[in-house]
Design an enzyme around this catalytic site. Structure first.
Site, PDB file in Angstrom:
ATOM      1  N   HIS A  72       0.881   2.395 -22.505  1.00 44.45           N
ATOM      2  CA  HIS A  72       1.376   2.280 -21.132  1.00 44.45           C
ATOM      3  C   HIS A  72       1.510   0.801 -20.759  1.00 44.45           C
ATOM      4  CE1 HIS A  72       0.950   6.632 -20.296  1.00 44.45           C
ATOM      5  NE2 HIS A  72      -0.055   6.531 -21.143  1.00 44.45           N
ATOM      6  N   TYR A 343      -9.950   2.606 -23.956  1.00 41.57           N
ATOM      7  CA  TYR A 343      -9.522   1.787 -22.821  1.00 41.57           C
ATOM      8  C   TYR A 343     -10.369   0.520 -22.732  1.00 41.57           C
ATOM      9  CZ  TYR A 343      -6.830   5.714 -20.783  1.00 41.57           C
ATOM     10  OH  TYR A 343      -5.929   6.721 -20.547  1.00 41.57           O
TER      11      TYR A 343
END
Length: 369
Positions: A72, A343
């Site tokens: 992303h 993440y």
């Protein structure tokens, strides 16, 4: 002996045997600590799938893009508020659902993939990530996609999918033989892919529904625990994208269109929580829950502002799905801990890298409430 006592912190009068025992204990502690770091890093288990290996694979597939998220990568910051309608208070003790509660929201709209300068494509998976900060200090972070299910069930399958879906340099598309082999080995992913392909692709971010994909658990004041999934459903009427797309030469067309819509007025979504039953799968994001499950509208998200990624904006937020307030708990879905760890690895790497400007450079705009 006095000098040795000073160096080791041993009390005066300690015998040589006692000193050796003390040093052995210290050595064991140091070795154990080092071993823990080595295990966490995967150094002692080369075959172990670690967060670092997952992020390494993103980099291998997409190439190096220092300073950007490894997935992303292309995105735009958004801000607004979430207004609870009180219907969620019976389901969860989270402050964000309290009747009349209005919570500031910082977020990000983005496209899946690790190419920060790739041209927008209507079929690329879109995401909405949000950070809620309640007045009591509680925080909730969530990342959602505009697909109804996730393509894989486990972190290992995700790792394999990344390799299978790597574009062939000659065609710019995944090798069909590799993809066929992946789906043959992962039939649940094949079924999920068919559901994803069958979804309605809308014209942009503003008319997209964003699903949580993973299951969570809501904890009520009386101790009742319910499995849940949620979705942000737009107030804007969903308009299916035409086969030919917009035909716009603008490589940032989806982002620019969203920024223009926000200039015209706030964009709103309703947070609808789906209540699962005991028989519904909570550890398999490839499987949808039955359509007859109860959905509860718990409030409205209103986005009023866009801003390019820069210091002290959404660029510096790790939208870790396990940052949860009291009243929301993780389920047994193995993807949740894998997402959280990956993440963190991505955040750590990019935090220490020089930052290049985002491809999406729309000026800051706020819509009237």
């Amino acid at each position: 002996m006095t000098l040795m006592n000073d160096l080791t912190g041993a009390p005066p009068g300690m015998t040589g045997r006692s000193l050796l025992l003390r040093l052995s204990m210290i050595g064991a502690v140091v070795a154990g600590t080092a071993g823990g770091f080595a295990y966490a890093g995967g150094w002692l288990s080369p075959g172990l799938l670690t967060p670092a290996r997952i992020v390494d694979r993103f980099e291998a597939v997409n190439g190096p893009h220092p300073g950007f998220r490894r997935n992303h990568a292309k995105g735009l910051c958004v801000a607004g508020r979430f207004a609870a309608n009180g219907a969620g208070a019976r389901l969860s003790t989270a402050t964000v659902f309290a009747p009349g509660q209005v919570t500031p929201v910082l977020g990000r709209v983005a496209l899946a993939g690790g190419q920060p300068y790739a041209a927008d494509a209507e079929t690329t998976v879109r995401s909405l990530a949000l950070q809620f900060r309640s007045p009591d200090g509680a925080e909730w972070r969530t990342g959602m996609n505009n697909i109804p299910v996730f393509p894989v069930r486990t972190p290992e399958a995700f790792y394999e999918q990344l390799r299978a879906a790597k574009p062939d340099p000659a065609t710019g598309k995944p090798d069909p033989a590799r993809m066929a082999a992946f789906f043959a080995a992962h039939p649940k992913s094949a079924r999920a892919a068919s559901l994803i392909k069958a979804r309605t692709v809308t014209t942009g971010f503003a008319d997209s529904t964003f699903w949580s994909l993973n299951a969570f658990r809501f904890v009520a004041a009386d101790g009742t625990v319910r499995p849940v999934r949620w979705a942000f459903i737009p107030e804007r009427t969903a308009a299916p994208e035409t086969a030919g797309g917009t035909g716009s030469p603008d490589p940032n067309g989806l982002f620019d269109a969203f920024e223009a819509q926000l200039r015209q007025g706030p964009q709103r979504w309703h947070l609808v929580v789906t209540l699962g039953r005991a028989e519904d799968p909570t550890a398999d994001a490839t499987q949808p829950w039955p359509a007859d499950r109860e959905g509860v509208d718990v409030g409205t998200l209103t986005l009023t502002e866009t801003m390019p990624e820069a210091p002290h904006t959404c660029r510096d937020v790790n939208f870790d799905p396990l940052v949860l307030p009291e009243g929301i708990a993780p389920s047994d879905d193995p993807l949740l801990s894998a997402r959280s760890a990956a993440y963190a690895q991505s955040f750590t790497r990019r935090a220490g890298e020089a930052k290049a400007p985002s491809a999406v450079t729309a000026p800051i705009h706020g819509a009237a409430l």
